[in-house]
Design a protein around this motif. Structure first.
Motif, PDB file in Angstrom:
ATOM      1  N   MET A   1       0.837  -1.199   0.000  1.00 44.06           N
ATOM      2  CA  MET A   1       0.000   0.000   0.000  1.00 44.06           C
ATOM      3  C   MET A   1       0.873   1.250   0.000  1.00 44.06           C
ATOM      4  O   MET A   1       0.523   2.263  -0.611  1.00 44.06           O
ATOM      5  CB  MET A   1      -0.927   0.002   1.215  1.00 44.06           C
ATOM      6  CG  MET A   1      -1.998  -1.066   1.137  1.00 44.06           C
ATOM      7  SD  MET A   1      -3.057  -1.042   2.579  1.00 44.06           S
ATOM      8  CE  MET A   1      -4.199   0.241   2.091  1.00 44.06           C
ATOM      9  N   GLY A   2       2.000   1.188   0.688  1.00 44.75           N
ATOM     10  CA  GLY A   2       2.905   2.326   0.759  1.00 44.75           C
ATOM     11  C   GLY A   2       3.526   2.682  -0.577  1.00 44.75           C
ATOM     12  O   GLY A   2       3.846   3.841  -0.840  1.00 44.75           O
ATOM     13  N   GLU A   3       3.696   1.668  -1.428  1.00 41.11           N
ATOM     14  CA  GLU A   3       4.245   1.926  -2.762  1.00 41.11           C
ATOM     15  C   GLU A   3       3.314   2.806  -3.592  1.00 41.11           C
ATOM     16  O   GLU A   3       3.762   3.573  -4.438  1.00 41.11           O
ATOM     17  CB  GLU A   3       4.486   0.603  -3.499  1.00 41.11           C
ATOM     18  CG  GLU A   3       5.602  -0.227  -2.920  1.00 41.11           C
ATOM     19  CD  GLU A   3       5.677  -1.618  -3.533  1.00 41.11           C
ATOM     20  OE1 GLU A   3       4.857  -1.924  -4.439  1.00 41.11           O
ATOM     21  OE2 GLU A   3       6.546  -2.389  -3.105  1.00 41.11           O
ATOM     22  N   ARG A   4       2.005   2.688  -3.342  1.00 37.88           N
ATOM     23  CA  ARG A   4       1.016   3.469  -4.100  1.00 37.88           C
ATOM     24  C   ARG A   4       0.706   4.809  -3.444  1.00 37.88           C
ATOM     25  O   ARG A   4       0.048   5.655  -4.047  1.00 37.88           O
ATOM     26  CB  ARG A   4      -0.274   2.656  -4.221  1.00 37.88           C
ATOM     27  CG  ARG A   4      -0.110   1.382  -5.030  1.00 37.88           C
ATOM     28  CD  ARG A   4      -1.446   0.707  -5.250  1.00 37.88           C
ATOM     29  NE  ARG A   4      -2.116   0.438  -3.994  1.00 37.88           N
ATOM     30  CZ  ARG A   4      -2.367  -0.768  -3.497  1.00 37.88           C
ATOM     31  NH1 ARG A   4      -1.998  -1.829  -4.173  1.00 37.88           N
ATOM     32  NH2 ARG A   4      -2.987  -0.919  -2.352  1.00 37.88           N
TER      33      ARG A   4
ATOM     34  N   ALA B   1       2.614   7.791  -1.677  1.00 36.31           N
ATOM     35  CA  ALA B   1       3.876   8.433  -1.304  1.00 36.31           C
ATOM     36  C   ALA B   1       3.738   9.369  -0.107  1.00 36.31           C
ATOM     37  O   ALA B   1       4.712   9.671   0.569  1.00 36.31           O
ATOM     38  CB  ALA B   1       4.439   9.204  -2.497  1.00 36.31           C
ATOM     39  N   THR B   2       2.529   9.829   0.186  1.00 38.66           N
ATOM     40  CA  THR B   2       2.324  10.783   1.277  1.00 38.66           C
ATOM     41  C   THR B   2       2.316  10.093   2.644  1.00 38.66           C
ATOM     42  O   THR B   2       3.092  10.445   3.522  1.00 38.66           O
ATOM     43  CB  THR B   2       1.001  11.557   1.089  1.00 38.66           C
ATOM     44  OG1 THR B   2       0.999  12.134  -0.216  1.00 38.66           O
ATOM     45  CG2 THR B   2       0.867  12.650   2.126  1.00 38.66           C
ATOM     46  N   THR B   3       1.428   9.129   2.822  1.00 39.44           N
ATOM     47  CA  THR B   3       1.306   8.483   4.146  1.00 39.44           C
ATOM     48  C   THR B   3       1.875   7.069   4.168  1.00 39.44           C
ATOM     49  O   THR B   3       1.856   6.421   5.209  1.00 39.44           O
ATOM     50  CB  THR B   3      -0.171   8.418   4.591  1.00 39.44           C
ATOM     51  OG1 THR B   3      -0.893   7.546   3.706  1.00 39.44           O
ATOM     52  CG2 THR B   3      -0.793   9.794   4.617  1.00 39.44           C
ATOM     53  N   HIS B   4       2.333   6.592   3.017  1.00 34.04           N
ATOM     54  CA  HIS B   4       2.933   5.256   2.914  1.00 34.04           C
ATOM     55  C   HIS B   4       1.987   4.155   3.402  1.00 34.04           C
ATOM     56  O   HIS B   4       2.417   3.172   3.999  1.00 34.04           O
ATOM     57  CB  HIS B   4       4.268   5.201   3.653  1.00 34.04           C
ATOM     58  CG  HIS B   4       5.232   6.222   3.165  1.00 34.04           C
ATOM     59  ND1 HIS B   4       5.882   6.117   1.962  1.00 34.04           N
ATOM     60  CD2 HIS B   4       5.620   7.410   3.699  1.00 34.04           C
ATOM     61  CE1 HIS B   4       6.646   7.169   1.777  1.00 34.04           C
ATOM     62  NE2 HIS B   4       6.500   7.978   2.805  1.00 34.04           N
TER      63      HIS B   4
ATOM     64  N   ASN C   1     -13.265  10.501   5.631  1.00 33.29           N
ATOM     65  CA  ASN C   1     -12.471  10.771   6.838  1.00 33.29           C
ATOM     66  C   ASN C   1     -11.155   9.993   6.796  1.00 33.29           C
ATOM     67  O   ASN C   1     -11.115   8.838   6.358  1.00 33.29           O
ATOM     68  CB  ASN C   1     -13.254  10.371   8.092  1.00 33.29           C
ATOM     69  CG  ASN C   1     -14.530  11.161   8.240  1.00 33.29           C
ATOM     70  OD1 ASN C   1     -14.554  12.352   7.948  1.00 33.29           O
ATOM     71  ND2 ASN C   1     -15.583  10.503   8.673  1.00 33.29           N
ATOM     72  N   ALA C   2     -10.100  10.597   7.280  1.00 28.74           N
ATOM     73  CA  ALA C   2      -8.798   9.931   7.346  1.00 28.74           C
ATOM     74  C   ALA C   2      -8.699   9.157   8.659  1.00 28.74           C
ATOM     75  O   ALA C   2      -8.960   9.703   9.733  1.00 28.74           O
ATOM     76  CB  ALA C   2      -7.674  10.952   7.247  1.00 28.74           C
ATOM     77  N   ILE C   3      -8.356   7.871   8.554  1.00 28.47           N
ATOM     78  CA  ILE C   3      -8.179   7.028   9.744  1.00 28.47           C
ATOM     79  C   ILE C   3      -6.904   6.206   9.595  1.00 28.47           C
ATOM     80  O   ILE C   3      -6.370   6.062   8.496  1.00 28.47           O
ATOM     81  CB  ILE C   3      -9.382   6.076   9.968  1.00 28.47           C
ATOM     82  CG1 ILE C   3      -9.532   5.101   8.804  1.00 28.47           C
ATOM     83  CG2 ILE C   3     -10.663   6.852  10.205  1.00 28.47           C
ATOM     84  CD1 ILE C   3     -10.470   3.944   9.086  1.00 28.47           C
ATOM     85  N   GLN C   4      -6.450   5.673  10.704  1.00 21.78           N
ATOM     86  CA  GLN C   4      -5.300   4.776  10.667  1.00 21.78           C
ATOM     87  C   GLN C   4      -5.682   3.507   9.917  1.00 21.78           C
ATOM     88  O   GLN C   4      -6.765   2.966  10.111  1.00 21.78           O
ATOM     89  CB  GLN C   4      -4.861   4.409  12.090  1.00 21.78           C
ATOM     90  CG  GLN C   4      -3.735   3.379  12.127  1.00 21.78           C
ATOM     91  CD  GLN C   4      -3.346   3.023  13.538  1.00 21.78           C
ATOM     92  OE1 GLN C   4      -2.787   3.844  14.232  1.00 21.78           O
ATOM     93  NE2 GLN C   4      -3.640   1.807  13.952  1.00 21.78           N
ATOM     94  N   ASN C   5      -4.800   3.061   9.064  1.00 25.77           N
ATOM     95  CA  ASN C   5      -5.026   1.823   8.325  1.00 25.77           C
ATOM     96  C   ASN C   5      -5.164   0.679   9.335  1.00 25.77           C
ATOM     97  O   ASN C   5      -4.316   0.525  10.218  1.00 25.77           O
ATOM     98  CB  ASN C   5      -3.843   1.578   7.394  1.00 25.77           C
ATOM     99  CG  ASN C   5      -4.042   0.424   6.457  1.00 25.77           C
ATOM    100  OD1 ASN C   5      -4.777  -0.515   6.736  1.00 25.77           O
ATOM    101  ND2 ASN C   5      -3.361   0.496   5.320  1.00 25.77           N
ATOM    102  N   PRO C   6      -6.205  -0.143   9.244  1.00 24.35           N
ATOM    103  CA  PRO C   6      -6.352  -1.266  10.171  1.00 24.35           C
ATOM    104  C   PRO C   6      -5.165  -2.228  10.156  1.00 24.35           C
ATOM    105  O   PRO C   6      -4.886  -2.891  11.155  1.00 24.35           O
ATOM    106  CB  PRO C   6      -7.624  -1.969   9.688  1.00 24.35           C
ATOM    107  CG  PRO C   6      -8.388  -0.922   8.975  1.00 24.35           C
ATOM    108  CD  PRO C   6      -7.359  -0.008   8.363  1.00 24.35           C
ATOM    109  N   LEU C   7      -4.443  -2.280   9.050  1.00 22.88           N
ATOM    110  CA  LEU C   7      -3.262  -3.143   8.978  1.00 22.88           C
ATOM    111  C   LEU C   7      -2.176  -2.705   9.966  1.00 22.88           C
ATOM    112  O   LEU C   7      -1.400  -3.526  10.442  1.00 22.88           O
ATOM    113  CB  LEU C   7      -2.690  -3.158   7.564  1.00 22.88           C
ATOM    114  CG  LEU C   7      -3.495  -3.951   6.539  1.00 22.88           C
ATOM    115  CD1 LEU C   7      -2.947  -3.701   5.141  1.00 22.88           C
ATOM    116  CD2 LEU C   7      -3.480  -5.432   6.871  1.00 22.88           C
ATOM    117  N   VAL C   8      -2.128  -1.417  10.273  1.00 26.04           N
ATOM    118  CA  VAL C   8      -1.156  -0.927  11.254  1.00 26.04           C
ATOM    119  C   VAL C   8      -1.450  -1.544  12.618  1.00 26.04           C
ATOM    120  O   VAL C   8      -0.546  -2.031  13.301  1.00 26.04           O
ATOM    121  CB  VAL C   8      -1.167   0.621  11.342  1.00 26.04           C
ATOM    122  CG1 VAL C   8      -0.275   1.116  12.465  1.00 26.04           C
ATOM    123  CG2 VAL C   8      -0.744   1.229  10.014  1.00 26.04           C
TER     124      VAL C   8
END
Length: 160
Positions: free
Chosen positions: A91-94, A96-99, A109-116
């Protein structure tokens, strides 16, 4: 939770080493390594971790069939952690801003990726389980090993 023991090497460096406070317990080598459970064998990452750890423990002779379940948990957690990190990297490859660390909901709304959260939780649980097996420097500080088998007698060769 009790504070983990400081490794002996750090006591020596700090000048606080005292022989009378060193662990008196010893482990006796010579245990047989159990086979990996089926669910671990089906997961390539978990099974690779099982083999890596199993080689070390079998070489030291410090694992028994009783350790099969907890060791499987360690390996499954490792696999989950690696998969979550790999997915985040893709996902980070696509992005560049938040990786890939931040995603947008359907409402924008912007939220933390559940994968984190998945990666962080798997990593935390993996490290906790590793402590149970003495796989961290602090955990090994409380373990004294009896003399192990020679290379000819080591059980590792029978399994790998």
């Amino acid at each position: 939770m009790a504070r983990p023991r400081k490794p002996t090497a750090l006591h020596v460096v700090d000048g606080t080493f005292r022989a009378d406070r060193q662990p008196r317990k010893t482990l006796t080598p010579g245990a047989k390594m159990p086979d990996a459970p089926a669910h671990v064998r089906r997961d390539l990452i978990a099974f690779t971790e099982w083999r890596r750890i199993a080689r070390e423990f079998a070489g030291l002779g410090m694992i028994t069939a009783l350790d099969r379940g907890p060791l499987a948990a360690v390996c499954v957690l490792y696999g989950r952690w690696v998969r979550a990190e790999n997915a985040l990297a893709k996902m980070g490859e696509r992005d560049a801003t938040t990786h890939g660390l931040i995603i947008r909901t359907a409402l924008g709304n912007a939220i933390q990726n559940p994968l984190v959260g998945i990666a962080n939780r798997a990593m935390l649980m993996y490290v906790r389980m590793c402590r149970e097996f003495g796989m961290t420097p602090a955990a090994r500080a409380g373990i004294e090993m009896a003399p192990g088998p020679t290379d000819d007698e080591t059980p590792a060769g029978r399994y790998f």
